[in-house]
Design an enzyme around this catalytic site. Structure first.
Site, PDB file in Angstrom:
ATOM      1  N   SER A 224       0.805  -1.246   0.063  1.00 48.74           N
ATOM      2  CA  SER A 224       0.053  -0.073   0.053  1.00 48.74           C
ATOM      3  C   SER A 224       0.808   1.409   0.084  1.00 48.74           C
ATOM      4  CB  SER A 224      -1.021  -0.183   1.130  1.00 48.74           C
ATOM      5  OG  SER A 224      -1.855  -0.799   0.888  1.00 48.74           O
TER       6      SER A 224
ATOM      7  N   LYS B 165       0.195   3.806  -2.930  1.00 42.94           N
ATOM      8  CA  LYS B 165      -1.215   4.267  -3.190  1.00 42.94           C
ATOM      9  C   LYS B 165      -1.079   5.570  -3.650  1.00 42.94           C
ATOM     10  CE  LYS B 165      -3.949   0.659  -0.863  1.00 42.94           C
ATOM     11  NZ  LYS B 165      -4.538   0.471   0.393  1.00 42.94           N
TER      12      LYS B 165
ATOM     13  N   TYR C 166      -3.165  -3.637 -10.240  1.00 39.80           N
ATOM     14  CA  TYR C 166      -3.109  -3.386  -8.832  1.00 39.80           C
ATOM     15  C   TYR C 166      -2.256  -4.145  -7.927  1.00 39.80           C
ATOM     16  CZ  TYR C 166      -4.538  -2.633  -3.935  1.00 39.80           C
ATOM     17  OH  TYR C 166      -4.653  -2.737  -2.523  1.00 39.80           O
TER      18      TYR C 166
ATOM     19  N   TYR D 258      -5.263   4.615   7.508  1.00 49.25           N
ATOM     20  CA  TYR D 258      -6.342   4.068   7.722  1.00 49.25           C
ATOM     21  C   TYR D 258      -7.141   4.430   9.143  1.00 49.25           C
ATOM     22  CZ  TYR D 258      -3.820   1.300   4.279  1.00 49.25           C
ATOM     23  OH  TYR D 258      -3.091   1.005   3.251  1.00 49.25           O
TER      24      TYR D 258
ATOM     25  N   VAL E 252       1.469  -3.516   3.958  1.00 47.17           N
ATOM     26  CA  VAL E 252       1.416  -4.765   4.964  1.00 47.17           C
ATOM     27  C   VAL E 252       2.828  -5.582   4.497  1.00 47.17           C
ATOM     28  CG1 VAL E 252      -0.964  -4.978   4.912  1.00 47.17           C
ATOM     29  CG2 VAL E 252       0.000  -5.852   2.809  1.00 47.17           C
TER      30      VAL E 252
HETATM   31  O1  DON Z   1      -4.830  -4.921  -1.503  1.00 50.23           O
HETATM   32  C1  DON Z   1      -4.177  -5.426  -0.571  1.00 50.23           C
HETATM   33  O2  DON Z   1      -4.678  -5.853   0.651  1.00 50.23           O
HETATM   34  C2  DON Z   1      -2.705  -5.370  -0.591  1.00 50.23           C
HETATM   35  N1  DON Z   1      -1.829  -5.496  -1.969  1.00 50.23           N
HETATM   36  C3  DON Z   1      -1.979  -3.937   0.197  1.00 50.23           C
HETATM   37  C4  DON Z   1      -2.566  -3.688   1.559  1.00 50.23           C
HETATM   38  C5  DON Z   1      -1.804  -2.938   2.329  1.00 50.23           C
HETATM   39  O3  DON Z   1      -0.393  -2.847   2.299  1.00 50.23           O
HETATM   40  C6  DON Z   1      -2.505  -2.274   3.402  1.00 50.23           C
HETATM   41  N2  DON Z   1      -1.703  -1.499   4.169  1.00 50.23           N
HETATM   42  N3  DON Z   1      -1.024  -1.308   5.261  1.00 50.23           N
END
Ligand code: DON
Length: 337
Positions: free
Chosen positions: A67, A70, A192, A244, A262
């Site tokens: 993320s 983003k 994505y 978040y 993540v």
């Molecule tokens: O879409 C997802 O769930 C992961 N590719 C990215 C989510 C993420 O990194 C949330 N962040 N802390």
């Protein structure tokens, strides 16, 4: 004459020693490939707007950006379409919800902001290009401008998320239903997942953050990565929505535009001064790196980095960066050759 050791490297070493033993948090496993990360991996990097680099620990170990991508893709969407069109597809309102919540704004049907998965998928959908290869090429080219080096997508991480990303598929189809994304849903989802599976290291993230701190120009290569006018757009949503359902607490206590992923990466921007990055895979329940939050909080408190701090945020960090120069065995300090 021996150069005085950099006070900033000493601070980073001290924070690394202090927080390395922290054993709370959990490595993400909902994307199976991510569960292979070692919880002890821990790196910290700071890149100043003059390109000087300070790093300790696992600052050169590759991991997937997830993320943290983003805000940068939001920037690409803004460059491709302008504010009006982008904001017709995604809001800039903190959702107070988890990053993967399946929720759209009831009044407008837009996802709340570009930092939650729904909003990020909507901004990825806005990345221009004639077909999947061209769109991915533009995305990787964007990463190259920010990091100053070629960035590649890790096939195992991409395939692992593609095989398990049903929640993101549900979000994308809900947005298709409301006309928030185009009909090429599968192509956009693949893009994505690829954007999230791009491999970076902690130093790369610090250079990306420093590029935003430097008005959109990469301080190491001198190349512009983002139109100057859009830098504040990215920083605003990073500050209000970047962590978040922890975003309010983050802004109150740390007060820096930031983004977590993540994969364990976290970056924070000290506008006009430096980019900070931490890599440590164990996450708190909201998906933010535990050691990442601890390091940023302590750096912010010690150096008075909160952007609402009277007297100019980051002045003491700028002073720490400005003094001393000697690297040692565990901490590297570099910069523009
Ligand atoms: O879409 C997802 O769930 C992961 N590719 C990215 C989510 C993420 O990194 C949330 N962040 N802390």
């Amino acid at each position: 004459m021996t150069a005085e050791p950099s006070p900033l490297v000493e601070t980073l070493q001290e924070l690394h020693r202090k927080y390395a033993p922290v054993a709370i948090g959990k490595v993400a496993d909902y994307i199976p490939e991510l569960s292979k990360a070692d919880p002890s991996w821990f790196g910290i990097a700071v890149v100043a707007v003059d390109g000087r680099t300070f790093e300790v620990g696992d600052s050169r170990r590759p991991f997937s950006i997830q993320s943290v991508s983003k805000p940068f893709v939001f920037g690409l969407a803004l460059e491709d379409h302008g504010r009006e069109r982008v904001l017709s597809k995604v809001g800039v309102e903190p959702s107070g919800e988890a990053f993967n919540s399946i929720v759209l704004d009831e009044a407008t049907n837009r996802p709340f902001n570009p930092m939650v998965n729904a909003g990020a998928i909507a901004t990825t959908d806005l990345v221009d290009g004639a077909g999947p290869a061209a769109r991915l090429g533009r995305l990787l080219e964007m990463y190259r401008r920010y990091t100053g080096r070629e960035v590649h997508v890790d096939a195992a991480t991409f395939l692992s998320e593609r095989a398990t990303g049903h929640r993101n598929r549900a979000i994308a189809h809900l947005m298709l239903n409301f006309g928030m994304i185009e009909h090429r849903v599968d192509e956009t989802l693949e893009l994505y997942f690829q954007q999230c599976a791009a491999m970076v290291d902690c130093r790369d993230l610090a250079v990306m953050a420093a590029t935003l701190a430097n008005g959109g120009v990469n301080p190491i290569t001198g190349e512009r990565a983002l139109e100057a006018d859009y830098v504040k757009d990215l920083l605003s949503v990073m500050l209000s929505c970047g962590s978040y359902d922890f975003a309010g607490e983050w802004t109150y206590r740390i007060g820096l535009p930031a983004k977590s992923g993540v994969g364990g990466g976290l970056l924070a921007v000290v506008p006009g001064v430096a980019g900070i990055a931490v890599f440590s895979p164990p996450l708190d329940p909201r998906g933010n790196s535990v050691r990442g939050v601890l390091v940023c909080r302590e750096l912010s408190e010690r150096h008075r980095l909160h952007i609402l701090e009277p007297g100019g945020a980051g002045r003491s960090l700028a002073e720490a960066i400005g003094r001393g120069s000697a690297p040692d065995a565990t901490a590297r300090e570099g910069g523009r050759p």
